[in-house]
Write a protein that holds these residues in place. Structure first.
Motif, PDB file in Angstrom:
ATOM      1  N   SER A 170      44.815  36.866  37.775  1.00  0.00           N
ATOM      2  CA  SER A 170      43.440  36.381  37.898  1.00  0.00           C
ATOM      3  C   SER A 170      43.466  34.863  37.770  1.00  0.00           C
ATOM      4  O   SER A 170      44.436  34.294  37.268  1.00  0.00           O
ATOM      5  N   GLY A 171      42.398  34.222  38.228  1.00  0.00           N
ATOM      6  CA  GLY A 171      42.320  32.773  38.185  1.00  0.00           C
ATOM      7  C   GLY A 171      41.870  32.278  36.829  1.00  0.00           C
ATOM      8  O   GLY A 171      41.541  33.091  35.970  1.00  0.00           O
ATOM      9  N   PRO A 172      41.816  30.970  36.590  1.00  0.00           N
ATOM     10  CA  PRO A 172      42.139  29.908  37.549  1.00  0.00           C
ATOM     11  C   PRO A 172      43.631  29.840  37.866  1.00  0.00           C
ATOM     12  O   PRO A 172      44.464  30.078  37.004  1.00  0.00           O
TER      13      PRO A 172
ATOM     14  N   SER B 235      51.605  33.586  34.422  1.00  0.00           N
ATOM     15  CA  SER B 235      51.280  34.803  33.680  1.00  0.00           C
ATOM     16  C   SER B 235      50.272  35.693  34.401  1.00  0.00           C
ATOM     17  O   SER B 235      49.222  35.229  34.829  1.00  0.00           O
ATOM     18  N   PRO B 236      50.582  36.980  34.525  1.00  0.00           N
ATOM     19  CA  PRO B 236      49.565  37.911  35.004  1.00  0.00           C
ATOM     20  C   PRO B 236      48.453  38.044  33.962  1.00  0.00           C
ATOM     21  O   PRO B 236      48.703  37.868  32.764  1.00  0.00           O
ATOM     22  N   ASN B 237      47.254  38.295  34.401  1.00  0.00           N
ATOM     23  CA  ASN B 237      46.131  38.563  33.498  1.00  0.00           C
ATOM     24  C   ASN B 237      45.106  39.374  34.280  1.00  0.00           C
ATOM     25  O   ASN B 237      44.194  38.821  34.882  1.00  0.00           O
ATOM     26  N   PRO B 238      45.289  40.684  34.310  1.00  0.00           N
ATOM     27  CA  PRO B 238      44.456  41.516  35.188  1.00  0.00           C
ATOM     28  C   PRO B 238      42.982  41.449  34.800  1.00  0.00           C
ATOM     29  O   PRO B 238      42.653  41.437  33.619  1.00  0.00           O
ATOM     30  N   GLU B 239      42.128  41.398  35.798  1.00  0.00           N
ATOM     31  CA  GLU B 239      40.688  41.478  35.540  1.00  0.00           C
ATOM     32  C   GLU B 239      40.078  42.663  36.279  1.00  0.00           C
ATOM     33  O   GLU B 239      38.890  42.668  36.605  1.00  0.00           O
TER      34      GLU B 239
END
Lengths: 324, 324
Positions: free
Chosen positions: A131-133, A143-147
């Motif tokens: 996910s962004g930014p 880093s992945p950061n799922p939303e």
């Protein structure tokens, strides 16, 4: 060599099965099992593969599949993004726990075989882990950061594959596939559906709706490249992956205006003018949070090759779906 | 306000409990439950807290705990790193599935209460989610890639907390704590144990073994800072976290030679000379893969404050454990 494709009735699963059956069956590969909730249909070649149906959230089904000791397991099965977001339990049961059951089934076979059974496990992951930014181009350390639930489920799958590989129970890789265009068939409920529609419909003389601004960029691969990625992974020496089993795959970064330009160059303005702009803020908000560009250095070094450009991607659709 | 501390018999859990009981019980906080596999013992204050014992891999125990509707849940319970690495199933059952059961228990209470129950969930995560090669300082976008079972289990916990928070079932944060030194008591089997020993033993007039080269850097916080982090999190407006619920916490980056120098400045060379260098390649290989330095910008902006320097960390040990 035995191959098991889980999720073989999907668009990618069927193409992968066709590619293996057509090019390699009865050579190195002598046994192909196609598994999905519904029976996959591959034209001709009826005697070249077995079909099994079932649900990967059922450990008994998993045991049956793994007892056949497939050498290469493709795990492409998933509840799609929109469904996983709406149906929390179903998404986690199938996308995360289903994958976990599968890995556990393999681990148990590894243990009961005293380590002699250790398959390659090739997992279709997704850009939805991010996910962004975003930086201007996402590198292999971002880093992945799922939303989305789907992205979170895929990321849990990745971590498990990394762990089961590190512990030596199997030899896995998680391929973060770019968005696959041009998908054949009808639009579906995925937020990304328009990315195929705006090319596919005009090429078939039909109007298509563009719901987002033309300056939006995203990361693409053709179905042909997706199959090449999956087949390349099967031949890869997984030692080269070390303990980092998740790979950002190469693709084509392209804005919508560049996509329209590519369509125009291939099929003329009469075709590209069939794209109608009807803004949809909801879709724009979703797509705005998607990755735009990658530096997929590791995957490129490992020999994964992207489409040349977006014209190439359109041409592949024309060759595969229109000129056949 | 009701507080539940899961893992309350551990070094950090007991200190956290003491801090809350001593400073805030009967003020804003009127109900404290301490949970662990063994009963935590807090000196005095016997009437200020309840004790429950059990195993978080048991969903019935979880239901009992959540039925009390704690407003703030600290989840500090875990099988330690070495144990999780040796005992694969136990580690995954307790560290990952245990955390998942807990989150599911909360979600179910959220649903049966029509959304009126939505606790703060504060999770102790770890630097073990990371592996090298590292940049000179790890920023908030650097991708975790666990190379231990413990790290993988903690990371799965983080993803679930992010997901359950995003879906609105609870309001969670995962705090990636620095390595906590100086731990009181005896050395344990953790690879990081020597980091406390080389300070603690000399200060108590005992020899300590240094198994790794002096130029190795790592990221530290005192037990006092760890408690401050946990208590600060309880007061934090979690809206500020957005959909990124994992935080790299600030700490002190310090080489072993700088640690020895700090010890020397505080207690003289007679003390620091009690450190004996006995290289252990196995420990060196493990510690070599640990993070050395962070730019913990987000956490600092959110008001988390690190120890001033390593002398400060040593002084805290002296104040808390020797001068009492």
């Amino acid at each position: 060599m035995k191959i098991l494709i889980i999720g073989a009735a999907g668009m990618i699963g069927m193409r992968l099965a066709r590619s293996i059956i057509k090019n390699d069956f009865n050579g190195e590969i002598h046994d192909i099992t196609l598994f999905d909730v519904i029976p996959p249909k591959i034209e001709n070649h009826k005697n070249s593969y077995k079909i099994k149906t079932g649900d990967i959230s059922d450990p008994n089904i998993i045991s049956e599949l793994i007892n056949q000791k497939p050498d290469i397991i493709y795990h492409l099965a998933a509840i799609v993004s929109g469904d996983a977001e709406e149906n929390f339990e179903k998404g986690w049961d199938i996308n995360a726990k289903g994958t976990w059951h599968l890995l556990e089934g393999i681990r148990k076979k590894f243990l009961t075989s005293n380590g002699s059974y250790k398959p390659k496990f090739i997992y279709a992951s997704s850009l939805a882990v991010f996910s962004g930014p975003y930086p201007s181009a996402i590198n292999d350390d971002f880093s992945p950061n799922p939303e989305t639930s789907y992205g979170a489920q895929k990321l849990v799958g990745e971590i498990l594959i990394n762990e089961y590989s590190r512990k030596g129970f199997l030899d896995g890789v998680a391929l973060r596939l770019p968005t696959i265009v041009v998908r054949p068939g009808k639009p579906n409920k995925a937020a990304s559906s328009f990315y195929s529609s705006i090319i596919r419909e005009p090429l078939n003389g039909i109007e298509a709706i563009l719901p987002v601004p033309e300056n939006l960029c995203h990361w693409f691969a053709s179905p042909l490249s997706a199959i090449r990625f999956l087949r390349h992974a099967a031949k890869l020496d997984f030692k080269k992956l070390g303990n980092r089993r998740s790979l950002n795959l190469p693709g084509v970064s392209c804005s919508i205006s560049d996509q329209i330009l590519a369509l125009e160059e291939i099929a003329g303005t009469k075709t590209s003018k069939l794209i109608k702009k009807i803004p949809d803020k909801k879709i724009e908000d979703i797509v705005n949070n998607w990755p735009q560009n990658f530096m997929a250095d590791r995957a490129i070094e490992l020999g994964f090759v992207a489409d040349k450009d977006f014209k190439d991607i359109i041409q592949i659709y024309i060759n595969e779906e229109i000129n056949t």
